[in-house]
Design a protein around this motif. Structure first.
Motif, PDB file in Angstrom:
ATOM      1  N   SER A   5       0.814  -1.217   0.000  1.00 12.89           N
ATOM      2  CA  SER A   5       0.000   0.000   0.000  1.00 12.89           C
ATOM      3  C   SER A   5       0.848   1.268   0.000  1.00 12.89           C
ATOM      4  CB  SER A   5      -0.965   0.006   1.188  1.00 12.89           C
ATOM      5  OG  SER A   5      -0.266   0.133   2.398  1.00 12.89           O
ATOM      6  N   ALA A  21      -4.720  -6.608  -2.843  1.00  8.99           N
ATOM      7  CA  ALA A  21      -3.572  -5.819  -2.401  1.00  8.99           C
ATOM      8  C   ALA A  21      -2.302  -6.652  -2.367  1.00  8.99           C
ATOM      9  CB  ALA A  21      -3.840  -5.225  -1.018  1.00  8.99           C
ATOM     10  N   ASP A  22      -2.435  -7.968  -2.197  1.00  5.73           N
ATOM     11  CA  ASP A  22      -1.255  -8.825  -2.128  1.00  5.73           C
ATOM     12  C   ASP A  22      -1.686 -10.277  -2.287  1.00  5.73           C
ATOM     13  OD1 ASP A  22       1.426  -9.464  -1.856  1.00  5.73           O
ATOM     14  OD2 ASP A  22       1.496  -9.151   0.303  1.00  5.73           O
ATOM     15  N   LYS A  34      -4.648 -10.967   0.180  1.00  8.99           N
ATOM     16  CA  LYS A  34      -5.093  -9.824   0.980  1.00  8.99           C
ATOM     17  C   LYS A  34      -5.857  -8.863   0.080  1.00  8.99           C
ATOM     18  CE  LYS A  34      -2.133  -6.587   2.357  1.00  8.99           C
ATOM     19  NZ  LYS A  34      -1.114  -5.866   3.136  1.00  8.99           N
ATOM     20  N   TYR A  35      -7.084  -8.533   0.482  1.00  5.52           N
ATOM     21  CA  TYR A  35      -7.935  -7.611  -0.257  1.00  5.52           C
ATOM     22  C   TYR A  35      -8.028  -6.288   0.479  1.00  5.52           C
ATOM     23  CZ  TYR A  35      -9.260 -11.747  -2.825  1.00  5.52           C
ATOM     24  OH  TYR A  35      -9.211 -12.883  -3.596  1.00  5.52           O
ATOM     25  N   ASP A  36      -7.970  -5.216  -0.271  1.00  8.37           N
ATOM     26  CA  ASP A  36      -8.159  -3.855   0.211  1.00  8.37           C
ATOM     27  C   ASP A  36      -9.649  -3.559   0.063  1.00  8.37           C
ATOM     28  OD1 ASP A  36      -8.404  -1.035   0.292  1.00  8.37           O
ATOM     29  OD2 ASP A  36      -6.552  -0.693  -0.839  1.00  8.37           O
ATOM     30  N   ARG A  38     -11.928  -0.781   0.678  1.00  8.05           N
ATOM     31  CA  ARG A  38     -11.784   0.650   0.962  1.00  8.05           C
ATOM     32  C   ARG A  38     -13.153   1.322   1.055  1.00  8.05           C
ATOM     33  NH1 ARG A  38      -6.758   3.425   1.889  1.00  8.05           N
ATOM     34  NH2 ARG A  38      -5.958   1.652   0.708  1.00  8.05           N
ATOM     35  N   SER A  74      -8.980  -6.856   9.179  1.00  7.16           N
ATOM     36  CA  SER A  74      -8.281  -5.900  10.039  1.00  7.16           C
ATOM     37  C   SER A  74      -8.431  -4.476   9.528  1.00  7.16           C
ATOM     38  CB  SER A  74      -6.780  -6.213  10.065  1.00  7.16           C
ATOM     39  OG  SER A  74      -6.551  -7.512  10.528  1.00  7.16           O
ATOM     40  N   MET A  76      -7.452  -0.596   8.673  1.00  6.96           N
ATOM     41  CA  MET A  76      -6.268   0.169   8.270  1.00  6.96           C
ATOM     42  C   MET A  76      -6.062   1.297   9.273  1.00  6.96           C
ATOM     43  SD  MET A  76      -7.066   0.605   4.248  1.00  6.96           S
ATOM     44  CE  MET A  76      -7.197  -0.817   3.182  1.00  6.96           C
ATOM     45  N   TYR A  83      -8.415  -4.620   5.645  1.00  2.00           N
ATOM     46  CA  TYR A  83      -7.793  -5.683   4.867  1.00  2.00           C
ATOM     47  C   TYR A  83      -8.504  -6.980   5.201  1.00  2.00           C
ATOM     48  CZ  TYR A  83      -3.978  -2.623   3.523  1.00  2.00           C
ATOM     49  OH  TYR A  83      -3.237  -1.597   2.983  1.00  2.00           O
ATOM     50  N   ILE A  85      -8.207 -10.907   4.595  1.00  2.00           N
ATOM     51  CA  ILE A  85      -7.231 -11.913   4.180  1.00  2.00           C
ATOM     52  C   ILE A  85      -7.944 -13.258   4.092  1.00  2.00           C
ATOM     53  CG2 ILE A  85      -5.056 -13.065   4.735  1.00  2.00           C
ATOM     54  CD1 ILE A  85      -4.265 -10.507   6.284  1.00  2.00           C
TER      55      ILE A  85
END
Length: 150
Positions: A5, A21-22, A34-36, A38, A74, A76, A83, A85
């Motif tokens: 990020s 995101a990863d 891992k998803y953002d 937002r 979790s 941010m 995030y 996961i």
């Protein structure tokens, strides 16, 4: 930089959105993604801490009713999202459905799970109404989740 990020131009994104995101393949071959998720536009808006805290509790509890592959949900530190996961690869549609179903459950909740001093480190720092409003706002813009950049 090492943190994904930190390499994202937060001025170029358009919340709300849902993006990968990863993705990591662990030494034994297991995959975690891992998803953002937002909720708020970076550097423009944010969620208040009691709202974030309650969404974290609610989503973490409710999402596991829809998938046994949830590892973590979790917040941010910037207070603009979360995030999510998951274990294994999933299609965008599967993740979108999981997020939508879990947030739908947030709207139906009558209390924040584990919002007490026995089960939570700051049990008084919750707002069911705030979590439900954030979920409602995010769900109302579901057609925008796939558009990360303005």
């Amino acid at each position: 930089m090492n943190v994904e990020s930190f390499n994202l131009d937060h001025r170029a994104v358009a919340a709300p959105y849902l993006r990968i995101a990863d993705r990591k393949v662990l030494p034994a071959g297991d995959v975690i993604v891992k998803y953002d998720v937002r909720f708020a536009q970076p550097n423009v808006a944010h969620l208040e801490m009691p709202t974030i805290h309650s969404l974290e509790h609610l989503f973490a509890e409710k999402s596991r009713n829809h998938s046994d592959r949830v590892i973590d949900f979790s917040p941010m530190g910037c207070q603009t999202g979360f995030y999510l996961i998951l274990q294994g690869d999933h299609s965008y549609e599967e993740v979108e459905a999981l997020v939508a179903a879990s947030l739908g459950d947030v709207l139906e909740a009558t209390e924040v799970p584990a919002a007490n001093e026995v089960q939570c480190g700051w049990g008084a720092n919750h707002t069911l109404e705030g979590a439900q409003q954030a979920a409602r706002d995010f769900l109302a813009r579901r057609d925008e989740w796939g558009q990360v950049f303005a």
